[in-house]
Design an enzyme around this catalytic site. Structure first.
Site, PDB file in Angstrom:
ATOM      1  N   GLU A  21       0.836  -1.201   0.000  1.00 32.90           N
ATOM      2  CA  GLU A  21       0.000   0.000   0.000  1.00 32.90           C
ATOM      3  C   GLU A  21       0.871   1.252   0.000  1.00 32.90           C
ATOM      4  O   GLU A  21       0.582   2.221  -0.702  1.00 32.90           O
ATOM      5  CB  GLU A  21      -0.904   0.025   1.237  1.00 32.90           C
ATOM      6  N   TYR A  53     -13.746  27.045  -0.002  1.00 33.72           N
ATOM      7  CA  TYR A  53     -13.756  25.599  -0.208  1.00 33.72           C
ATOM      8  C   TYR A  53     -12.693  25.134  -1.196  1.00 33.72           C
ATOM      9  O   TYR A  53     -12.264  23.992  -1.143  1.00 33.72           O
ATOM     10  CB  TYR A  53     -15.137  25.051  -0.562  1.00 33.72           C
ATOM     11  N   GLU A  73      -7.967   6.313  10.072  1.00 34.59           N
ATOM     12  CA  GLU A  73      -8.440   7.042  11.258  1.00 34.59           C
ATOM     13  C   GLU A  73      -7.499   8.209  11.570  1.00 34.59           C
ATOM     14  O   GLU A  73      -7.945   9.317  11.879  1.00 34.59           O
ATOM     15  CB  GLU A  73      -8.514   6.108  12.469  1.00 34.59           C
ATOM     16  N   LYS A  98     -11.703   4.577   1.656  1.00 29.37           N
ATOM     17  CA  LYS A  98     -10.602   3.802   1.087  1.00 29.37           C
ATOM     18  C   LYS A  98     -11.231   2.721   0.208  1.00 29.37           C
ATOM     19  O   LYS A  98     -11.337   1.555   0.593  1.00 29.37           O
ATOM     20  CB  LYS A  98      -9.750   3.209   2.208  1.00 29.37           C
TER      21      LYS A  98
END
Length: 119
Positions: A21, A53, A73, A98
């Protein structure tokens, strides 16, 4: 409280607990809800009186593409805390998706969500 919602900010990051990953990367998608008061911006009609934004999206992208973290997290919390520090918002909700997580069963998405407010 008024809200700005920014959905689907997508970039390739190298977050995860597995070596592949971190090496190969994968897409991450972030949704943000900014809780703020539009009174000043509505009166002035000036982008400087609100959470821009476009700049929030840049901040989110920078975290996705930045230093790898093990956990989404941790990524969600760091994004939330950074937005609170940089933009005039009272609170923020961040969801990190994810969609290509290395899970052995068929799935549609995996995500985590955090809510942080200014102290």
């Amino acid at each position: 409280m008024d809200q700005i919602t920014l959905s689907g900010v997508t970039a390739v990051g190298h977050h995860g607990v597995f070596d592949f990953e971190r090496r190969d990367g994968q897409p991450f998608v972030v949704d943000a809800v900014l809780h703020t008061d539009f009174s000043k911006a509505a009166a002035s009609d000036d982008v400087l009186d609100t959470a821009h934004y476009g700049h929030v999206a840049d901040c989110i992208r920078d975290w996705i593409t930045g230093e790898p973290l093990n956990l989404i997290e941790a990524l969600a919390v760091r994004i939330a805390e950074d937005i609170l520090q940089k933009f005039p918002v009272a609170a923020v909700d961040i969801t990190v998706h994810k969609p290509s997580a290395p899970i052995e069963v068929e799935f549609g998405d995996v995500s985590v969500s955090v809510h942080r407010r200014r102290t």
